[in-house]
Each structure stands twice: as C-alpha cells, then as structure tokens.
Design a protein around this motif. Structure first.
Motif, PDB file in Angstrom:
ATOM      1  N   TRP A  71     -12.116   5.276  -0.990  1.00 18.05           N
ATOM      2  CA  TRP A  71     -11.348   4.178  -0.408  1.00 18.05           C
ATOM      3  C   TRP A  71     -12.391   3.046  -1.104  1.00 18.05           C
ATOM      4  O   TRP A  71     -13.737   2.830  -1.622  1.00 18.05           O
ATOM      5  CB  TRP A  71     -12.183   4.427   1.511  1.00 18.05           C
ATOM      6  CG  TRP A  71     -11.633   5.485   1.039  1.00 18.05           C
ATOM      7  CD1 TRP A  71     -12.103   6.470   2.353  1.00 18.05           C
ATOM      8  CD2 TRP A  71      -9.881   6.239   1.944  1.00 18.05           C
ATOM      9  NE1 TRP A  71     -12.141   7.397   2.736  1.00 18.05           N
ATOM     10  CE2 TRP A  71     -10.478   7.077   2.600  1.00 18.05           C
ATOM     11  CE3 TRP A  71      -8.965   5.117   1.543  1.00 18.05           C
ATOM     12  CZ2 TRP A  71      -9.160   8.099   3.324  1.00 18.05           C
ATOM     13  CZ3 TRP A  71      -7.864   6.587   1.936  1.00 18.05           C
ATOM     14  CH2 TRP A  71      -8.589   7.413   2.268  1.00 18.05           C
ATOM     15  N   ALA A  76     -11.302  -1.025   9.317  1.00 18.34           N
ATOM     16  CA  ALA A  76     -10.669   0.286   8.496  1.00 18.34           C
ATOM     17  C   ALA A  76     -11.428   1.410   9.348  1.00 18.34           C
ATOM     18  O   ALA A  76     -12.368   1.501   9.512  1.00 18.34           O
ATOM     19  CB  ALA A  76     -10.514  -0.244   7.632  1.00 18.34           C
ATOM     20  N   VAL A  93      -8.233   0.005   1.900  1.00 18.98           N
ATOM     21  CA  VAL A  93      -8.290  -0.204   3.409  1.00 18.98           C
ATOM     22  C   VAL A  93      -8.441  -1.725   4.433  1.00 18.98           C
ATOM     23  O   VAL A  93      -8.476  -0.942   5.125  1.00 18.98           O
ATOM     24  CB  VAL A  93      -9.033   1.428   4.450  1.00 18.98           C
ATOM     25  CG1 VAL A  93      -8.625   2.520   4.096  1.00 18.98           C
ATOM     26  CG2 VAL A  93     -10.281   0.968   3.885  1.00 18.98           C
ATOM     27  N   GLY A  94      -8.464  -2.353   3.776  1.00 24.71           N
ATOM     28  CA  GLY A  94      -9.618  -3.137   4.914  1.00 24.71           C
ATOM     29  C   GLY A  94      -9.963  -4.721   3.442  1.00 24.71           C
ATOM     30  O   GLY A  94     -10.044  -4.625   2.098  1.00 24.71           O
ATOM     31  N   LEU A 108       0.830  -1.424   0.381  1.00 22.59           N
ATOM     32  CA  LEU A 108       0.421   0.266  -0.016  1.00 22.59           C
ATOM     33  C   LEU A 108       0.832   1.301  -0.315  1.00 22.59           C
ATOM     34  O   LEU A 108       2.097   1.221   0.745  1.00 22.59           O
ATOM     35  CB  LEU A 108      -1.185   0.226   0.928  1.00 22.59           C
ATOM     36  CG  LEU A 108      -2.102  -0.993   1.418  1.00 22.59           C
ATOM     37  CD1 LEU A 108      -2.875  -0.891   2.397  1.00 22.59           C
ATOM     38  CD2 LEU A 108      -2.861  -0.709  -0.058  1.00 22.59           C
ATOM     39  N   PRO A 109       0.652   1.911  -0.824  1.00 22.90           N
ATOM     40  CA  PRO A 109       1.525   3.227  -0.948  1.00 22.90           C
ATOM     41  C   PRO A 109       0.449   4.115   0.269  1.00 22.90           C
ATOM     42  O   PRO A 109      -0.558   4.012   0.819  1.00 22.90           O
ATOM     43  CB  PRO A 109       0.554   4.044  -2.236  1.00 22.90           C
ATOM     44  CG  PRO A 109      -0.437   3.520  -2.616  1.00 22.90           C
ATOM     45  CD  PRO A 109      -0.355   2.175  -2.046  1.00 22.90           C
ATOM     46  N   ILE A 127     -14.556   7.329   9.870  1.00 19.10           N
ATOM     47  CA  ILE A 127     -15.740   6.443   9.126  1.00 19.10           C
ATOM     48  C   ILE A 127     -15.343   5.082   9.444  1.00 19.10           C
ATOM     49  O   ILE A 127     -13.661   4.945   9.606  1.00 19.10           O
ATOM     50  CB  ILE A 127     -16.161   6.634   7.943  1.00 19.10           C
ATOM     51  CG1 ILE A 127     -16.552   8.074   7.538  1.00 19.10           C
ATOM     52  CG2 ILE A 127     -16.768   5.378   7.305  1.00 19.10           C
ATOM     53  CD1 ILE A 127     -17.156   8.673   6.236  1.00 19.10           C
ATOM     54  N   ALA A 175     -15.274   0.768   8.547  1.00 17.53           N
ATOM     55  CA  ALA A 175     -15.884   0.261   8.040  1.00 17.53           C
ATOM     56  C   ALA A 175     -14.710  -1.339   7.713  1.00 17.53           C
ATOM     57  O   ALA A 175     -13.695  -1.189   8.432  1.00 17.53           O
ATOM     58  CB  ALA A 175     -15.532   0.441   6.940  1.00 17.53           C
ATOM     59  N   ILE A 211      -4.984  -2.605  -5.879  1.00 10.55           N
ATOM     60  CA  ILE A 211      -4.070  -1.088  -5.633  1.00 10.55           C
ATOM     61  C   ILE A 211      -3.759  -1.024  -6.805  1.00 10.55           C
ATOM     62  O   ILE A 211      -3.898   0.732  -6.340  1.00 10.55           O
ATOM     63  CB  ILE A 211      -3.381  -1.870  -4.866  1.00 10.55           C
ATOM     64  CG1 ILE A 211      -3.750  -2.865  -3.246  1.00 10.55           C
ATOM     65  CG2 ILE A 211      -1.968  -1.295  -4.498  1.00 10.55           C
ATOM     66  CD1 ILE A 211      -2.649  -3.339  -2.240  1.00 10.55           C
ATOM     67  N   ARG A 226      -1.132   7.249   1.691  1.00 12.95           N
ATOM     68  CA  ARG A 226      -2.493   7.805   1.406  1.00 12.95           C
ATOM     69  C   ARG A 226      -3.279   8.836   3.449  1.00 12.95           C
ATOM     70  O   ARG A 226      -3.309   7.814   4.577  1.00 12.95           O
ATOM     71  CB  ARG A 226      -3.684   6.631   1.036  1.00 12.95           C
ATOM     72  CG  ARG A 226      -4.864   7.433   1.170  1.00 12.95           C
ATOM     73  CD  ARG A 226      -4.873   8.590  -0.603  1.00 12.95           C
ATOM     74  NE  ARG A 226      -5.751   9.410  -0.597  1.00 12.95           N
ATOM     75  CZ  ARG A 226      -7.673   9.017  -0.062  1.00 12.95           C
ATOM     76  NH1 ARG A 226      -7.065   7.277  -1.785  1.00 12.95           N
ATOM     77  NH2 ARG A 226      -8.360   9.155  -1.360  1.00 12.95           N
ATOM     78  N   GLU A 227      -3.382   9.656   2.745  1.00  6.67           N
ATOM     79  CA  GLU A 227      -3.835  10.858   3.330  1.00  6.67           C
ATOM     80  C   GLU A 227      -4.884  10.386   3.971  1.00  6.67           C
ATOM     81  O   GLU A 227      -5.537  10.234   2.977  1.00  6.67           O
ATOM     82  CB  GLU A 227      -3.259  12.238   3.260  1.00  6.67           C
ATOM     83  CG  GLU A 227      -3.492  13.245   4.790  1.00  6.67           C
ATOM     84  CD  GLU A 227      -3.233  14.697   3.264  1.00  6.67           C
ATOM     85  OE1 GLU A 227      -4.010  15.834   4.010  1.00  6.67           O
ATOM     86  OE2 GLU A 227      -2.501  14.976   2.379  1.00  6.67           O
ATOM     87  N   GLY A 228      -5.681  10.136   4.990  1.00  5.45           N
ATOM     88  CA  GLY A 228      -6.638  10.562   5.023  1.00  5.45           C
ATOM     89  C   GLY A 228      -6.619   8.605   5.635  1.00  5.45           C
ATOM     90  O   GLY A 228      -7.355   8.613   7.119  1.00  5.45           O
ATOM     91  N   VAL A 229      -6.222   8.043   6.080  1.00  6.59           N
ATOM     92  CA  VAL A 229      -6.071   6.722   6.003  1.00  6.59           C
ATOM     93  C   VAL A 229      -5.874   6.646   8.020  1.00  6.59           C
ATOM     94  O   VAL A 229      -4.326   6.834   8.166  1.00  6.59           O
ATOM     95  CB  VAL A 229      -5.609   5.489   5.494  1.00  6.59           C
ATOM     96  CG1 VAL A 229      -5.278   4.251   6.470  1.00  6.59           C
ATOM     97  CG2 VAL A 229      -5.838   5.645   4.447  1.00  6.59           C
ATOM     98  N   GLY A 247      -5.302   1.690   8.448  1.00  9.97           N
ATOM     99  CA  GLY A 247      -5.470   0.017   7.210  1.00  9.97           C
ATOM    100  C   GLY A 247      -5.899  -0.732   7.283  1.00  9.97           C
ATOM    101  O   GLY A 247      -6.038  -1.108   8.716  1.00  9.97           O
ATOM    102  N   PRO A 248      -5.368  -1.920   6.559  1.00 14.40           N
ATOM    103  CA  PRO A 248      -5.400  -3.573   7.000  1.00 14.40           C
ATOM    104  C   PRO A 248      -5.056  -3.770   8.009  1.00 14.40           C
ATOM    105  O   PRO A 248      -3.945  -3.927   8.442  1.00 14.40           O
ATOM    106  CB  PRO A 248      -5.151  -4.354   5.342  1.00 14.40           C
ATOM    107  CG  PRO A 248      -5.259  -2.856   4.078  1.00 14.40           C
ATOM    108  CD  PRO A 248      -5.104  -2.053   5.328  1.00 14.40           C
ATOM    109  N   VAL A 302     -11.039   5.913   7.938  1.00 11.92           N
ATOM    110  CA  VAL A 302     -10.838   6.351   7.600  1.00 11.92           C
ATOM    111  C   VAL A 302     -11.262   8.580   7.995  1.00 11.92           C
ATOM    112  O   VAL A 302     -12.188   7.781   8.898  1.00 11.92           O
ATOM    113  CB  VAL A 302     -10.818   5.873   6.292  1.00 11.92           C
ATOM    114  CG1 VAL A 302     -10.171   5.327   5.478  1.00 11.92           C
ATOM    115  CG2 VAL A 302     -12.020   6.497   5.920  1.00 11.92           C
TER     116      VAL A 302
END
Lengths: 340, 340
Positions: free
Chosen positions: B82, A30, B117-118, A15-16, A39, A41, B106, A18-21, A24-25, A32
């Motif tokens: 996302w 997750a 994200v998941g 995964l690159p 949120i 999810a 991805i 990323r702003e806002g994460v 992550g997994p 965000v």
C-alpha cells in the motif's frame, strides 16, 4: 463539491480493484486489511505559508504536522502507533532546523502513543513537512457514510478559535515585519484570549480520546474531523452518508475568546465557525439515546460536546439562524483552492 | 559521515524506547511489529529541481516517487502492498497536473503490487511529491548491518547511467530553454544510448524481484539500495556492519552506454558509478557459496549481478584501481547537502 473532493473522485476512478482495501481515498484515513485486523493510515503535507505561517517555530511545525494526522485517525476511531516524517527545507538553515521539527513531532506523537520510525530529508525552497501515520481501530471504524435521518449532529470543543487565531497570527507577523514588539496587545482583547486563540491555530488539540471512545462504544454512526470549516466538512459527511444536515446557529458553541474577538472585528462568530478551518474538532452523528453517556464521555475526553443539529432526509447542509436558512455545505476553506 | 546520516543519528538519540519497533530510523525502511508479523514502511519526498528536474512530466514524477519507495522496500527484502501519496503543487497549474502525477504513481505501483489508498493535496510554490509505502517481508529481513569479513560484495545492474542521464537531462533542459528542438542529438552518442541514459535517471527500475528473492532464500547478509552513489551507500553499509569493504574498480560493470558517454566527456566511468546517485541498484553482501545460484537469480530477476569486491575487517570503503587505492566511503551525492 470542493475541487479537493472532485480530485479525490477522479483519483478513485483511476484505481483498479484491489483485495484488502477496506476503505480507499475519500475518508479521513485509509483502511487496509492487515493479517490480523485492519490498519488505519493517513498522511498530511504541511507547506509553509499555506498550512502554517512563514516564520513559525520549527518545533511547533513538527507538533502541528503530527497533530493533524492524529486528528484524522481520531475521526476514524483509530489509535495511532507509528509515523514517518519527511522534511523539505532550505539546507542553508542548517540541520538544527529539521532537528527541531523532528523534536516537536516526536514529543507530540509521544502524547498520543505515536512513535517516529523513519523519514526523509530533502533540500527545498520552502518548508514542507509530510507525515504518514498508521495504527489500529479502537473499536468500530467510524467513517463518514453511516449517518441516517432521525439521528442528531454533535460537535466537540470550541471551533472557530483557530480561524481567529490565524488572523491574529497574520497580524503579529505583519507587525513584527515592521519592527514591532514581539507580543503586541490587540486592542480590546485580553492577553489570555489572544494566547488561547493563537494556540488554537498554531498547536491544535486532536480529539483522540473522544474519537476512540466514540468508536469503542459504537456511539457515532458517522464522523469527520473539522479541518476545513464546519460548512465544508459537514457537507462532506452529508454527501458521504446521503443525508441532509440541519444545523441550528444558536446551538453552535461560541467560546468567550471567540465572542470577544468577533465583537472587536464586528463579525458574527458563527461565520468564523462555519467558514474557518484548522479547528480539528470532531463532528459526528449519533442517535439521541446516546446522549445519556455524553457528560461522562466529555469529562473523560477533556472536551465539551454540543448538540448542534439533526440528520434529515435529503442532501446538503442547512444553517438555521433566526428566520434565515442558508446552505453552507460548500462553505469554508479549501486547501486545493486557496493559499493563505 | 554525511550530514544526512549525522542527522539520523541525532534523531535516533531523541527517540524514547518503544516496544514493537524492530528497526527505527537509519536503514532503508522502518520495521515495526504488526499483530501477526512485521510491517516494513518507508517514505521519500521528491522536490522539484532537487530530486527531479523542473519541467519533468507529471506522470514521470509520480512513477519516480513510487519507484524510489519500492526500491527502499526491495533493499529490505520486503514486498510493498500500500502507499499514500501527498502532492504539493502550484494550484494555478490546475487539477490535471496532480491527477497526472497520481496516474503515474498508480500505474507504477500496480507493477509492483502497491496500491494507492490515500493522500493529501496542498498548494505549494514548488512541486513536492511525498510517498509513504508499506508492506511485509518476503522472507528474512535484509538490513545494512549483517555483513561479516570473508563475505563478498555484489552489485546489480548498470550503475552510473542515472548520473549520466541526469547530466544529459540538464543539457536538454538548457537546450529547450534556448528554443532548441525537443530531442537534440548529443554529438557522438547514439540515440538509443541517449534514451537509455535518460530513462535510467528519469524512470528508475527498482530491483524488487531481486531483493525479495535474496531475502526469501536468505542469501544476502546485508543490503542497501544505491540511491546516493556507490561510494556513500557502500560507506553506509560498511559503517552499519562494522566492516571494511574493498571494491575492485575493474570489476565494476560499465554499460556500453555509460562507456560511450564517459568517453565523450573525457571522464572515467568509474567516477560516475562511485559518485553518481539515483541508480537504485542493490548492493549486498553474501558468502561466496551463494554465487552458485546467481545465474538463475539474475535471469529470474531480469538484472545482472556483479561481484565487485569483498568484506574485510576494519572500516570504510576502499576502491582499488590499478596500483591506486582510495577511500570512497564518503563520496557521492548527499540529498541534505547538495541541490541539483
């Protein structure tokens, strides 16, 4: 580390940034950044003969698909709002079949404040139900990585029953395939016990009230839902937090139904708790001072809370049983590895 | 009405009223109220031998699963942020297989601003990939229901090529099963045409730049992505808007590759456009005055725009071909009905 967890590590490496994460997994869900708040999810895919038995009632499949996603959010301390439902099924079964799945999912979601807003249908050789669900944190986010030495380890409810229920359900299936009655008696097991164990597997109860309460009052320092067995899920929490968990076998809750089942099977109920999946109880860490409020929380949440061990420096998960100690952090069911 | 649409109607009837639902099931994506703006969410499940050919490369499956979800958001005028990815696969294939699916997903998501994200992994007898994706509106929401008589009907790109590509891919599969070379020549079709048609099917290009531009400038009054064939998707738009669409067969764009393919097959390329699925072009309605900006929009979006018909009072979709007129609003592929 289980193959499923190793896989997640490899995906994370792809995964690159990323702003806002926010997360992550690798946790139960997750997180965000939304425009005014996080949120949370999650998604779970249920496959016939792997995550539920072939021949399961379609509305029960729908209920289960929603419940396991609610459980992921509960373990994060989040409250679900919306979900998407995708159904793959042999179209020869007719549209009443996916409609019954949807009906079960909608009804179950309704109990937790989660509404169906969309989905997808596909023809498929086996039944596959995938739910994606999201909502917002009830308070603090509960992740797997916040436990510290000195804290204690807690577990909700009556774990191990789902593993017993799965075994009963398989025998029922076997039985009905050979033309037996629809509800056979299991020698030595009372009908209420049989029903309780079967229900624990087929229609699990996500601990949403408990999870959101623990988050709202910032009680738990780390949490996970027990979907793959106490051993492997405690192992995940220990690894994420960089701690060692010591579990006292005598402190593990054994319900009357599980005890009766284990006795007939000639098995230690502790093994069913440690290795059995599908319980969807919450495992969490908290300082001892938090216990003061537990009686009230348990009452409000409708589920018992048990102190089952403690957090110490180190790694792995140790089960103490009399004089024996064994490592159980890699024990349990793995969705990646083992079909059932 | 297609069985898939009838199913959605029945699901809608089951749903309780819920505050915060801006758009429930039945459009290209769902829209719910977020705390400071709408969230647009969609999901698509791809099943082996139904939504992609058995033997497809795993990274291409991942790319495709992301692309079709991006296309749904594009048709709503939303920008993805996302996504969650669930993969069911025979675990005997080893973890490199789902990892390659994830890698394709991805990479493809990255091109459109959508980050993984998941997700979830499950053992399954067939390969099933489910993506749930969400983001925010780029401007106006584009739904299916805003078209009015007097407006014109537009279509992007080169539809019909995916249907041709699917047919070629099936023959390739057949061919390689009988031990043929990896890239056979198709008599009469140039290699670039073969490659273009195959790519149109296997690795579709969602029209995100176009969709978000149409939404941002409030150009389209109604829009849908053409996933199941121009006939059935135009029928959906017509039904949602309560209008009749008249399509001029001579105005339909026929690419050189599609023309060459259709000629060899002895088929009308218009039929491939009307009945063929998987194109993921955008079909939309707009007033004629909007056409002024189309040249620039097409250039910026990297895709051609075609005026293919008009919106009139009534219902259904009419295709005018010379002196003939035929109803095509129920033509096309149905994921519910027809395995491929």
């Amino acid at each position: 580390m289980k193959p499923e967890d190793r896989f997640v590590e490899k995906v994370r490496a792809l995964l690159p940034q990323r702003e806002g994460v926010i997360l992550g997994p690798g946790d139960d869900a997750a997180v965000v950044a939304g425009s005014s708040g996080p949120i949370v999810a999650t998604t779970d895919m249920l496959v016939e003969s792997v995550d539920f038995l072939a021949g399961e009632e379609p509305d029960v499949i729908g209920r289960r698909a929603v419940a396991v996603n609610v459980s992921d959010l509960a373990a994060m301390g989040a409250l679900p709002s919306w979900f998407l439902l995708s159904i793959g099924f042999p179209t020869a079964r007719g549209e009443d079949f996916p409609l019954a799945i949807a009906r079960g999912a909608i009804a179950r979601g309704d109990q937790f404040g989660a509404s169906l807003v969309g989905g997808d249908l596909s023809n498929a050789a086996v039944i596959v139900v995938s739910v994606a669900m999201w909502g917002n944190p009830a308070g603090n986010l509960m992740t797997r990585d916040g436990a510290s030495p000195g804290e204690l380890l807690y577990l909700s409810g009556d774990p191990g029953r789902a593993a017993a229920g799965l075994r009963l359900a398989r025998r029922l299936e076997e039985f009905s395939r050979h033309g037996g009655a629809a509800t056979p008696r299991f020698s030595g097991l009372s009908t209420p016990h049989v029903e309780e164990l079967l229900r624990a597997y087929r229609d699990p109860e996500p601990r949403l009230a408990l999870g959101s309460r623990l988050a709202r009052e910032a009680i738990a320092t780390a949490a996970i839902d027990v979907s793959d067995g106490l051993g492997v899920d405690a192992g995940r929490l220990a690894r994420a937090s960089g701690v060692r968990l010591e579990i006292d076998a005598l402190a593990l809750p054994v319900s009357a139904s599980l005890r009766a089942f284990a006795q007939i099977e000639g098995e230690d109920p502790v093994d069913l708790i440690v290795n059995g999946g599908d319980d969807y109880e919450l495992l969490f860490c908290a300082p001892e001072s938090a216990e003061e409020g537990f009686e009230e929380i348990a009452g409000e949440s409708g589920v018992a809370l048990w102190r089952i061990g403690r957090v110490v420096p180190g790694s792995g998960v140790i089960l103490r049983q009399g004089r024996n100690e064994r490592e159980i952090g890699d024990a349990g069911h793995d969705h990646f590895e083992t079909p059932r």
